[in-house]
Scaffold this motif. Sequence first.
Motif, short mmCIF file in Angstrom:
data_model
loop_
_atom_site.label_atom_id
_atom_site.label_comp_id
_atom_site.label_asym_id
_atom_site.label_seq_id
_atom_site.Cartn_x
_atom_site.Cartn_y
_atom_site.Cartn_z
N PHE A 82 3.90 6.22 2.06
CA PHE A 82 2.75 5.67 2.66
C PHE A 82 2.54 6.49 3.99
N PHE A 104 -0.96 7.53 5.49
CA PHE A 104 -1.32 7.01 6.60
C PHE A 104 -1.99 7.86 7.79
N THR A 105 -0.77 8.79 8.01
CA THR A 105 -1.07 9.59 9.41
C THR A 105 -2.02 10.77 8.99
N GLN A 161 -5.44 9.53 5.31
CA GLN A 161 -5.82 7.91 5.46
C GLN A 161 -6.28 7.78 3.86
N THR A 167 -5.93 8.57 -2.35
CA THR A 167 -5.42 7.14 -2.24
C THR A 167 -4.45 7.08 -3.58
N TYR A 171 -1.50 2.71 -1.03
CA TYR A 171 -2.39 2.89 -0.15
C TYR A 171 -3.58 2.37 -0.38
N TYR A 225 -2.76 -1.33 0.31
CA TYR A 225 -2.92 -1.55 1.82
C TYR A 225 -4.32 -1.30 2.30
N LYS A 226 -5.11 -0.75 1.66
CA LYS A 226 -6.74 -0.83 2.05
C LYS A 226 -7.20 -2.00 1.72
N THR A 272 3.05 -1.70 9.44
CA THR A 272 1.88 -2.93 8.95
C THR A 272 2.29 -4.24 9.64
#
Lengths: 290, 276
Positions: free
Chosen positions: A227, A231-232, A235, A243, A247, A250-251, B217
């Motif tokens: 992840f 993320f870093t 995205q 993706t 992820y 998460y979105k 998170t």
Amino acid sequence: MATQSSRAAARLMVAPSVIVLFIWMIVPLAMTIWFSFRLYRLLSPERTGWVGFRNYSWFFNSPDFWLAISNTLLLVGGVLAITIVLGVLIALLIDLPVWGQGPLRILVISPFFVMPPVAASIWENLFMHPQNGMFASFAQGLGMKPILFMESYPMSSVIFIVSWEWLPFATLILLTALQSLSSEQLEAAEMDGASAISRFRYIVLPHMTRAITVVILIQTIFLLGIFGEIFTTTQGGPGSASTTLPYMIYKQAVIAKDIGRAAAGGIIAVILANIVAYFLMRSMGKNLDA
Amino acid sequence: MARAVSTRRKVFYTAAAWSVALLIFFPVFWTILTSFKTEASAVASPPQLFSADWTLDNYAEVWGRSDYPRFFWNSVVISVGSTLLGLIIAIPAAWSMAFVPGNRTKDLLMWMLSTKMMPAAAVLIPMYLIFQRTGLFDTRTGLVLALMLMNLPVIVWMLYTYFKEIPSEILEAARMDGASLGKEIIYVLTPMAIPGIASTMLLNIILAWNEAFWTITLTTVNAAPLSAFIASFSAPQGLFYAKLSAASTMAIAPILILGWFSQKQLVRGLTFGAVK
């Protein structure tokens, strides 16, 4: 030495670990299943109700979903392939008679201790940045156009960064296995006229099978949940090009704020992980007989 | 399987092995080097290995600005706290599984490991909601709990493989000599178990320090550790490379040093004793 009372004491000592892990597993899972059949959007909390499998069908009908599945498998498979092939080669190299094997091990293991966001951020900025990164300087020096790593090759870039992080782990485990190989066997094969390649193929590689299995097992557990690196850096983009399933969930949860859909995605991820885990555990049971 | 070879060959092998190792290590080295440059020479093209103007300003600025110390302290509390709590719960369990194994011990260990295979993203929503309702969201206590649960299977497994190597004959001998259970634990078992506990602790501090899902998170400001800080450290145009490098160096230095000390145990620990 196990008497009746020591058995009881033993159970009591195991109980706290089992109980907290059981709660940790079952409560969130039960809640996720519940939400996955509900309409639940944080942006319109007044509208609730049962929606059957609609959250699931949204996932299965979303083109991003299949992309996310294939990206997840690509990430796991790609990193495993790179780290194992390079890991075997580097382990063989370090295992040769060389000076300074201790410091060598320390240099090689270092990337493993770099936290994922830092690893991702230094690769993205210091190396892969299209204006100021080191690769861009090299490209300019050679009179070429700099490569837009995160825009043009997002998945490959992420796989590259994650492989850099996990290569040390694979190398170190394979090196440890290699060092327990007896040199007499190899010398005997050499005297009998076996070439370097057949010595590797018939003696070294079979000896490392167990270590390779272990590398696959442990890395898969960690790689399925990657992840921080995504993320870093990308995205998940551009668009949905990088993706992965974690992820995407998460979105849905944090950006789209659709709890029902995110939960359905979570359950799909659990099922997928269980399929993988089933095969892993079967071989793990054999390999981890301590 | 090292064998005797001629010096010339050894020189060649050494050069090859060191080249590869330095290449792997290079990004870490380059980050540390860049952290001592000025912003202008950090983005100089072609890249400068030796800068004319070394500086410590980046460290001073990162430390002074942006609450860096708080992120750092959060990382320390969360990684050490979750590891200690995990050890308290795991030591008795691993102990009894190693010394009083039942028929189901192996299954239990496998089940524990299987909880690690549940993808964290799958249970993100319930965790988020539970944390919101109970007031654990964005608190260090909450993250200590979450990371403890995440690493508990690893801690139990590692301790189990270490404890199993303590010969049970020693316990029997102590018992024959009339040692009570308390004395047995304090004088016989503890000294033999401490190296295993210590390496388990080191490795789990490393895992918790580097964790980057729950820490990102389940926090916003107050409890955010270094992983969240670095992940949010983005500014375009490359005018921040030296500061980014200084922040990164400060984020990884403690763990890098801990890791160098525990690299020998790493293989054993993380493979759950399957590769020694």
